[in-house]
Design a protein around this motif. Structure first.
Motif, PDB file in Angstrom:
ATOM      1  N   GLY A 199       1.091  -1.217  -0.041  1.00 50.70           N
ATOM      2  CA  GLY A 199       0.084   0.278  -0.195  1.00 50.70           C
ATOM      3  C   GLY A 199       1.225   1.022  -0.082  1.00 50.70           C
ATOM      4  N   THR A 200       1.813   1.594   1.129  1.00 49.95           N
ATOM      5  CA  THR A 200       3.089   1.961   0.745  1.00 49.95           C
ATOM      6  C   THR A 200       4.414   2.317  -0.708  1.00 49.95           C
ATOM      7  N   THR A 231       4.590   3.258  -3.771  1.00 49.51           N
ATOM      8  CA  THR A 231       3.126   2.363  -5.502  1.00 49.51           C
ATOM      9  C   THR A 231       2.681   3.416  -5.458  1.00 49.51           C
ATOM     10  N   ASP A 237      -0.034   5.440  -8.458  1.00 53.48           N
ATOM     11  CA  ASP A 237      -2.035   4.893  -8.089  1.00 53.48           C
ATOM     12  C   ASP A 237      -1.772   4.742  -9.602  1.00 53.48           C
ATOM     13  N   ASP A 238      -1.364   5.086 -10.273  1.00 53.71           N
ATOM     14  CA  ASP A 238      -1.720   4.503 -11.477  1.00 53.71           C
ATOM     15  C   ASP A 238      -0.063   2.752 -12.249  1.00 53.71           C
ATOM     16  N   PRO A 239      -1.373   2.082 -12.485  1.00 56.61           N
ATOM     17  CA  PRO A 239      -0.521   0.550 -11.883  1.00 56.61           C
ATOM     18  C   PRO A 239       0.681   0.799 -13.609  1.00 56.61           C
ATOM     19  N   TRP A 266      -8.845  -3.100  -3.921  1.00 46.75           N
ATOM     20  CA  TRP A 266      -8.374  -3.324  -3.432  1.00 46.75           C
ATOM     21  C   TRP A 266      -8.177  -1.525  -2.688  1.00 46.75           C
ATOM     22  N   ASN A 316      -6.674   0.538  -0.544  1.00 48.68           N
ATOM     23  CA  ASN A 316      -5.805   1.337  -0.274  1.00 48.68           C
ATOM     24  C   ASN A 316      -5.540   1.940  -1.707  1.00 48.68           C
ATOM     25  N   ARG A 317      -5.311   1.240  -2.508  1.00 52.17           N
ATOM     26  CA  ARG A 317      -5.395   1.565  -4.439  1.00 52.17           C
ATOM     27  C   ARG A 317      -6.818   1.813  -5.757  1.00 52.17           C
ATOM     28  N   GLU A 319      -7.547   2.837  -7.414  1.00 50.57           N
ATOM     29  CA  GLU A 319      -8.166   2.891  -8.814  1.00 50.57           C
ATOM     30  C   GLU A 319      -7.435   1.809  -9.641  1.00 50.57           C
ATOM     31  N   TRP A 320      -6.845   1.120  -9.028  1.00 50.99           N
ATOM     32  CA  TRP A 320      -6.095  -0.469  -9.901  1.00 50.99           C
ATOM     33  C   TRP A 320      -7.407  -1.098  -9.895  1.00 50.99           C
TER      34      TRP A 320
END
Length: 145
Positions: free
Chosen positions: A21-22, A42, A44-46, A81, A83-84, A86-87
């Motif tokens: 997450g970090t 990590t 935000d955009d995979p 997810w 924490n993210r 956007e993924w």
């Protein structure tokens, strides 16, 4: 039951990614020694993470193990997810398949338990409970090896 034994020639590196997450760590296992090769916050955009990996992994490798803290469907697409967010919907297995011939995706708590059972403090013990505390909480239970 899932087997965690690696099937590769001695001396051939196995690459691993711990997506958190970090931060995300890229590691390399050669001859039983795991070395952290690179670290990134990590994104935000995979797609940014996939591009970073392509810069740090030499060519297309044989095997890539991935510890991931979110939900994945059977095709390796991110389903959840917190924490993210956007993924969600991202084809993680497909993106990493451009880096490695074989991509093994596992929950990060499950990965931690497998590591402790095969190489860590739980090695040689039939049962173990592994708790993971980081940006989130997780864990897994190993029963009968």
């Amino acid at each position: 039951m899932t087997s965690y034994a690696t099937a590769h020639a001695p001396g051939t590196p196995t690459w691993a990614i711990d997506i958190g997450g970090t931060k995300t760590l890229l590691g390399r296992l050669v001859g039983g020694v795991l070395t952290v090769a690179a670290v990134i916050r990590t994104p935000d955009d995979p797609a940014v993470l996939a591009a970073w990996l392509r810069r740090h992994v030499p060519g297309r490798v044989a095997r890539l193990g991935v510890a991931f803290p979110g939900g994945l469907d059977e095709d390796g697409r991110v389903t959840a997810w917190p924490n993210r967010p956007e993924w969600v919907g991202y084809g993680l297995r497909d993106a990493l398949g451009r880096i490695a011939h074989t991509v093994v995706l596992r929950d990060d708590g499950e990965s931690a338990a497998a590591g402790e059972a095969t190489r860590g403090i739980a090695q040689g013990r039939p049962d173990a409970l592994v708790a993971v505390f980081g940006t989130g909480l997780g864990g897994a239970l190993v029963l009968d090896g």
